[in-house]
Write an enzyme that holds these catalytic residues in place. Sequence first.
Site: not given
Ligand code: NAP
Length: 242
Positions: A141, A154, A156
């Site tokens: 991120s 986050y 860290a």
């Molecule tokens: P999201 O829509 O909240 O989806 C999170 C996903 O992670 C879901 O599939 C969830 O499964 C799964 N998950 C959460 N905890 C888990 C665990 N303990 N074990 C297995 N699966 C788990 O998030 P996103 O925005 O797509 O983010 C995806 C990645 O991109 C993350 O690493 C996030 O930090 C990074 N990121 C996102 C953004 C942003 O703006 N969206 C920016 C920078 C980085 P469930 O459906 O079962 O809950």
Amino acid sequence: MSKYAFVSGGSRGIGRAVCLELARMGYSVLINYVSNDAAAAETLRLVEEAGGSGELMKFDVADQQASLQAITKWQEEHPDAYVEVLVNNAGVRKDNLLLWMEQEDWYDVIGTDLNSFYNITKPFLQPMVVHKKGRIINITSLSGLKGLPGQTNYSAAKGGLIAATKALAQEVAPRKVTVNAVAPGFISTDMVEGLDEAELKSQIPAKRFGKPEEVAALVGFLASDSSSYITGQVISVNGGLY
Ligand code: NAP
């Protein structure tokens, strides 16, 4: 014979778009998630609708025993196959100023966003090294690059993931396994719900949030043969926001 890719957190958001991209590239996709059965089933349906194949793997990536058990079971059921592409994408955020942050929120975020790298990568790495072919892509991120106030946990975890990417890349480059990180800025998913979108957009040079597909396109390139000389890198997808 099928080529396999594993995507942690593949049920929603960026992970779902990555599953679809990899399915279109011909990978059979192992879709990991932790709780949202309906969303995971929908990802699998979309993968199949796109002409691909996949299977659901429900386990908590922060739980080392559960992760090892699930991955070992899959490997035993597929003795002639291995996962060529691993996307460490699952993540959570539990924001607060450090002054008010509960220990649980520190440990939960480090567990899901950083310890998962060890829990998942280690069991999938050995076959990649043996076959001298592999792609590991870690979703970090902007927070991990610059540190964001209200996100010490986050930041860290994501900063640690970047350092782990660079270190592992050097360990396995001789075995033709590449390890890269993708650093999204603000992407329209469930994770950004509740943020002040209008205020944030005004700070982004592109004046909009990104789409999950715009992150998945880069993941697809890093998973492809075309990226074979790129390793240990962090590539941002952030509309110009630093
Ligand atoms: P999201 O829509 O909240 O989806 C999170 C996903 O992670 C879901 O599939 C969830 O499964 C799964 N998950 C959460 N905890 C888990 C665990 N303990 N074990 C297995 N699966 C788990 O998030 P996103 O925005 O797509 O983010 C995806 C990645 O991109 C993350 O690493 C996030 O930090 C990074 N990121 C996102 C953004 C942003 O703006 N969206 C920016 C920078 C980085 P469930 O459906 O079962 O809950």
